[in-house]
Motif scaffolding. Structure first.
Motif, PDB file in Angstrom:
ATOM      1  N   VAL A  16       0.858  -1.192   0.000  1.00 45.48           N
ATOM      2  CA  VAL A  16       0.000   0.000   0.000  1.00 45.48           C
ATOM      3  C   VAL A  16       0.890   1.236   0.000  1.00 45.48           C
ATOM      4  CG1 VAL A  16      -1.758   1.295   1.268  1.00 45.48           C
ATOM      5  CG2 VAL A  16      -1.807  -1.216   1.282  1.00 45.48           C
ATOM      6  N   THR A  17       0.589   2.186  -0.892  1.00 45.99           N
ATOM      7  CA  THR A  17       1.317   3.450  -0.955  1.00 45.99           C
ATOM      8  C   THR A  17       0.315   4.592  -0.822  1.00 45.99           C
ATOM      9  OG1 THR A  17       2.915   2.459  -2.462  1.00 45.99           O
ATOM     10  CG2 THR A  17       2.887   4.858  -2.345  1.00 45.99           C
ATOM     11  N   ASP A  18       0.544   5.488   0.124  1.00 43.25           N
ATOM     12  CA  ASP A  18      -0.297   6.681   0.274  1.00 43.25           C
ATOM     13  C   ASP A  18       0.225   7.728  -0.700  1.00 43.25           C
ATOM     14  OD1 ASP A  18      -1.644   8.987   0.991  1.00 43.25           O
ATOM     15  OD2 ASP A  18      -1.515   8.580   3.144  1.00 43.25           O
ATOM     16  N   PRO A  24       1.855  15.612  -2.004  1.00 45.47           N
ATOM     17  CA  PRO A  24       0.778  16.339  -1.326  1.00 45.47           C
ATOM     18  C   PRO A  24       0.125  17.455  -2.135  1.00 45.47           C
ATOM     19  CG  PRO A  24       2.907  16.838  -0.327  1.00 45.47           C
ATOM     20  CD  PRO A  24       3.136  15.769  -1.333  1.00 45.47           C
ATOM     21  N   ALA A  25       0.812  18.028  -3.092  1.00 43.15           N
ATOM     22  CA  ALA A  25       0.229  19.157  -3.837  1.00 43.15           C
ATOM     23  C   ALA A  25      -0.256  18.723  -5.216  1.00 43.15           C
ATOM     24  CB  ALA A  25       1.261  20.269  -3.972  1.00 43.15           C
ATOM     25  N   LYS A  29      -3.668  13.592  -4.181  1.00 47.28           N
ATOM     26  CA  LYS A  29      -4.010  13.783  -2.773  1.00 47.28           C
ATOM     27  C   LYS A  29      -5.306  13.016  -2.477  1.00 47.28           C
ATOM     28  CE  LYS A  29      -4.228  17.237   0.754  1.00 47.28           C
ATOM     29  NZ  LYS A  29      -3.738  18.538   1.122  1.00 47.28           N
ATOM     30  N   GLY A  30      -5.285  12.248  -1.386  1.00 46.05           N
ATOM     31  CA  GLY A  30      -6.458  11.454  -1.029  1.00 46.05           C
ATOM     32  C   GLY A  30      -6.569  10.149  -1.798  1.00 46.05           C
ATOM     33  N   ARG A  31      -5.490   9.746  -2.449  1.00 51.45           N
ATOM     34  CA  ARG A  31      -5.489   8.510  -3.242  1.00 51.45           C
ATOM     35  C   ARG A  31      -4.497   7.510  -2.673  1.00 51.45           C
ATOM     36  NH1 ARG A  31      -9.728  10.230  -5.613  1.00 51.45           N
ATOM     37  NH2 ARG A  31      -9.590  11.423  -7.533  1.00 51.45           N
ATOM     38  N   LEU A  32      -4.816   6.244  -2.873  1.00 50.71           N
ATOM     39  CA  LEU A  32      -3.916   5.160  -2.495  1.00 50.71           C
ATOM     40  C   LEU A  32      -3.469   4.421  -3.743  1.00 50.71           C
ATOM     41  CD1 LEU A  32      -5.654   3.375   0.522  1.00 50.71           C
ATOM     42  CD2 LEU A  32      -3.693   4.901   0.589  1.00 50.71           C
ATOM     43  N   SER A  82      -9.474   5.794  -4.352  1.00 52.22           N
ATOM     44  CA  SER A  82      -9.657   6.768  -3.287  1.00 52.22           C
ATOM     45  C   SER A  82      -9.312   6.127  -1.955  1.00 52.22           C
ATOM     46  CB  SER A  82     -11.102   7.251  -3.242  1.00 52.22           C
ATOM     47  OG  SER A  82     -11.415   7.911  -4.423  1.00 52.22           O
ATOM     48  N   LYS A  83      -8.831   6.937  -1.036  1.00 57.73           N
ATOM     49  CA  LYS A  83      -8.502   6.439   0.297  1.00 57.73           C
ATOM     50  C   LYS A  83      -9.811   6.070   1.000  1.00 57.73           C
ATOM     51  CE  LYS A  83      -5.121   8.497   2.368  1.00 57.73           C
ATOM     52  NZ  LYS A  83      -4.291   9.410   3.169  1.00 57.73           N
ATOM     53  N   PRO A  84      -9.910   4.853   1.533  1.00 59.34           N
ATOM     54  CA  PRO A  84     -11.139   4.460   2.245  1.00 59.34           C
ATOM     55  C   PRO A  84     -11.411   5.384   3.428  1.00 59.34           C
ATOM     56  CG  PRO A  84      -9.713   2.560   1.875  1.00 59.34           C
ATOM     57  CD  PRO A  84      -8.928   3.782   1.498  1.00 59.34           C
TER      58      PRO A  84
END
Length: 102
Positions: A16-18, A24-25, A29-32, A82-84
């Motif tokens: 898993v990679t954030d 961040p910019a 952003k908000g994706r995995l 999308s990040k859960p």
């Protein structure tokens, strides 16, 4: 075992990679990024799958697919989603997490 194109997707999550933390910019952003090993079925963007592990699960939508260059395991691909909202996934190598099409 004979496989058909109508097999429902089942894949094991191996990393898993954030992406929002790494970039961040950006639009990530908000994706995995989930590195998955396809057990059966097929991937496509827009497909909704259940991400489950450790007794928890949540539906996520595949919004992108990256083909990784891994000659030792060509069945590993990265899906972007999308990040859960309710799951707290660890980053890095993971065990016990699976995505499955309902």
């Amino acid at each position: 075992m004979t496989r058909t194109i109508t097999d429902k997707l089942v894949a094991t999550v191996i990393e898993v990679t954030d992406l929002g933390q790494l970039f961040p910019a950006s639009v990530l952003k908000g994706r995995l990024g989930l590195d998955v090993r396809i057990e059966r079925g097929s991937l496509s963007t827009g497909k909704k799958v259940r991400l489950h592990g450790l007794g928890l699960e949540e539906e996520v939508e595949i919004i992108g697919i990256e083909m990784l260059s891994n000659p030792h395991d060509p069945n590993v691909v990265r899906i972007l989603c999308s990040k859960p909202k309710t799951l707290a996934l660890p980053t890095g190598k993971v065990e016990g997490w699976v995505i499955a099409e309902q």
